[in-house]
Write a protein that holds these residues in place. Sequence first.
Motif, PDB file in Angstrom:
ATOM      1  N   GLU A   1       0.834  -1.205   0.000  1.00 58.18           N
ATOM      2  CA  GLU A   1       0.000   0.000   0.000  1.00 58.18           C
ATOM      3  C   GLU A   1       0.869   1.255   0.000  1.00 58.18           C
ATOM      4  O   GLU A   1       0.573   2.236  -0.692  1.00 58.18           O
ATOM      5  CB  GLU A   1      -0.928  -0.008   1.216  1.00 58.18           C
ATOM      6  CG  GLU A   1      -1.879   1.170   1.284  1.00 58.18           C
ATOM      7  CD  GLU A   1      -2.855   1.204   0.131  1.00 58.18           C
ATOM      8  OE1 GLU A   1      -3.258   2.322  -0.281  1.00 58.18           O
ATOM      9  OE2 GLU A   1      -3.232   0.134  -0.370  1.00 58.18           O
TER      10      GLU A   1
ATOM     11  N   TRP B   1       2.445   1.505  -3.486  1.00 53.90           N
ATOM     12  CA  TRP B   1       1.419   1.890  -4.458  1.00 53.90           C
ATOM     13  C   TRP B   1       1.116   3.393  -4.372  1.00 53.90           C
ATOM     14  O   TRP B   1       1.029   4.082  -5.382  1.00 53.90           O
ATOM     15  CB  TRP B   1       0.156   1.069  -4.223  1.00 53.90           C
ATOM     16  CG  TRP B   1      -1.030   1.531  -5.025  1.00 53.90           C
ATOM     17  CD1 TRP B   1      -2.160   2.119  -4.561  1.00 53.90           C
ATOM     18  CD2 TRP B   1      -1.185   1.440  -6.442  1.00 53.90           C
ATOM     19  NE1 TRP B   1      -3.016   2.411  -5.582  1.00 53.90           N
ATOM     20  CE2 TRP B   1      -2.438   2.000  -6.761  1.00 53.90           C
ATOM     21  CE3 TRP B   1      -0.388   0.951  -7.467  1.00 53.90           C
ATOM     22  CZ2 TRP B   1      -2.914   2.084  -8.060  1.00 53.90           C
ATOM     23  CZ3 TRP B   1      -0.861   1.026  -8.778  1.00 53.90           C
ATOM     24  CH2 TRP B   1      -2.106   1.581  -9.066  1.00 53.90           C
TER      25      TRP B   1
ATOM     26  N   ALA C   1       0.845   1.662 -13.235  1.00 55.73           N
ATOM     27  CA  ALA C   1       0.112   2.738 -12.573  1.00 55.73           C
ATOM     28  C   ALA C   1      -0.093   3.878 -13.556  1.00 55.73           C
ATOM     29  O   ALA C   1       0.803   4.211 -14.335  1.00 55.73           O
ATOM     30  CB  ALA C   1       0.876   3.234 -11.346  1.00 55.73           C
TER      31      ALA C   1
ATOM     32  N   SER D   1       5.248  -4.675  -9.110  1.00 52.06           N
ATOM     33  CA  SER D   1       4.423  -4.744 -10.321  1.00 52.06           C
ATOM     34  C   SER D   1       3.627  -6.047 -10.345  1.00 52.06           C
ATOM     35  O   SER D   1       2.420  -6.045 -10.625  1.00 52.06           O
ATOM     36  CB  SER D   1       5.306  -4.640 -11.562  1.00 52.06           C
ATOM     37  OG  SER D   1       4.562  -4.865 -12.734  1.00 52.06           O
TER      38      SER D   1
ATOM     39  N   ILE E   1       0.788  -5.801  -7.725  1.00 52.38           N
ATOM     40  CA  ILE E   1      -0.266  -4.841  -8.101  1.00 52.38           C
ATOM     41  C   ILE E   1      -1.115  -5.388  -9.237  1.00 52.38           C
ATOM     42  O   ILE E   1      -2.358  -5.356  -9.188  1.00 52.38           O
ATOM     43  CB  ILE E   1       0.378  -3.497  -8.493  1.00 52.38           C
ATOM     44  CG1 ILE E   1       0.963  -2.808  -7.263  1.00 52.38           C
ATOM     45  CG2 ILE E   1      -0.644  -2.592  -9.188  1.00 52.38           C
ATOM     46  CD1 ILE E   1       1.899  -1.651  -7.578  1.00 52.38           C
TER      47      ILE E   1
ATOM     48  N   SER F   1      -5.030  -6.557  -9.015  1.00 54.28           N
ATOM     49  CA  SER F   1      -5.983  -5.798  -9.830  1.00 54.28           C
ATOM     50  C   SER F   1      -6.775  -6.729 -10.744  1.00 54.28           C
ATOM     51  O   SER F   1      -7.994  -6.591 -10.890  1.00 54.28           O
ATOM     52  CB  SER F   1      -5.235  -4.751 -10.667  1.00 54.28           C
ATOM     53  OG  SER F   1      -4.554  -3.831  -9.858  1.00 54.28           O
TER      54      SER F   1
END
Length: 519
Positions: free
Chosen positions: A8, A11, A53, A209, A212, A216
Amino acid sequence: MIDSIELEILWSNLIGIVTERAKALQRIAFSPVVREAGDLAYALFDQRGRMVAQANTGTPGHINSLAIAGRHLIGMFEGKCEPGDVLITNDPWLSAGHFFDITILTPIFRGERLIAYVGSTIHHTDIGGYGIGAGARDVHEEGLWIPPLKFYERGQPNRTLHTIIQRNVRTPDAVFGDFSAQVSSGQAAASHLVALCERYGHDDIEAMSDAIIERSEEAMRNVIRALPAGTFHGESSFDVPGDKVITLKSAVTIDNQSGTIIVDFTGSSEQTDTGINVVLNYTHAYSTFAIRSSLNPELPNNTGSLAPIQVRAPEGSILNCSYPSPVNARHVVGMYVPMPILKALHQVIPDKVLAEGSGAVWTMQVQGVQATGEAFTSAMFNYSGGMGARAAKRGLDATCYPTGVAAVPVEILEAAMPIVFERKELRRGSGGAGHTQGGDGQIIKFRMNTKAPWWLNAVPSRLKEGPEGVGGGEPGAHGRFLVNDDPVSSVRKLKMEPGDVVVLETPGGGGYGAADATK
């Protein structure tokens, strides 16, 4: 292995880097459509070409096209990049669909080791050729085609490429001012990312990466798994300049076992001989936006959350045009892509979609000679109609779904060129009636304060039929495009005389639900 708390934190840092650099790029850009309207995209990529991102600003057509453009450039230059290199292209079929949108990708090195890439796509003021209109006969008439190349090599400009660009555009100072904004923002983002890796003890961004993108993708698949399975159909038709009617048909197939959605545009109109054709990248961008924003807009928009959505369109159709089709006004059709998808989704999640809106922004570009004898070429400036009504709220006035791009303020335009705006107001009552009402369009009236003839590129749409309502809602009003009070529907660049007056009345959005539902 990265734990949830560290992930978190990382990110938040990644989003902060790309958003900060995107806003800096926007502030220093020369082009008003970037600086004032936010017509850009900005994103971070890992070594494998996956968009990790994106910035919290930008337009869907640019953002999701940048995801594809970045993957193409990274694959083509794999093993060929050195510190100080900067990559560039505006190839319509590899990036955002027309020459004006130029992608700049900066490889990020930590010492001599490549660890990531940062990229931006912005709409440039000028790319030579025909201009932003739809009148070119093929793509080669539309402007300068920049294949994937190194814009900078080991920190030094590619002089040959720079010279070619300078000699092929009308306003080289503005164009290279925007290039400088893109390149400098990429360099700053690279420094921030390297500092982030050093601060948290990571050699690169590959581990973060993976985490994430995997999270997602799984979150997006879970949202799809909660939907009913089946194939749902939607259709949208609209008129475009040249008195043509375009039909887009979508079949949205939900596979709630694998968590996959397939959007198929088979049956849509064939490609045309005017510059409103759309490449598949751009179709994919607005299709995924329609799905993502309806199902779970809070999820990060990256390669992971986009992976469960597949988009298909027959080659040679208007949504997957073949070379050398003209494409410079591809937004005229591309911004309608969500409409048939939303009609299909209305059968599944009726409370999360909206009625048809006005569709594409009405794009204007003017060219001519100032009283001083100096030539001017305006950046594209846009005017939106009304947004379609939502299940529980009326549509927004003078707001274009799906692009989100703002209008350049009239004061900025009047300061930059000899244009005079005589009227700019909401077109009251143009939104369709319903349980909730569609948003109103707007009225704009302008003229050019020149002594010589000038040229107008204008690409309005919905001049005959307004946007449809949904669930019993009424249609919005159709638009009007007038020159000296005479209606115009032309795809070609218009030669205008001093004193000519242009009036735009943009469409209203469709209503949602039958009006008697409120009684």
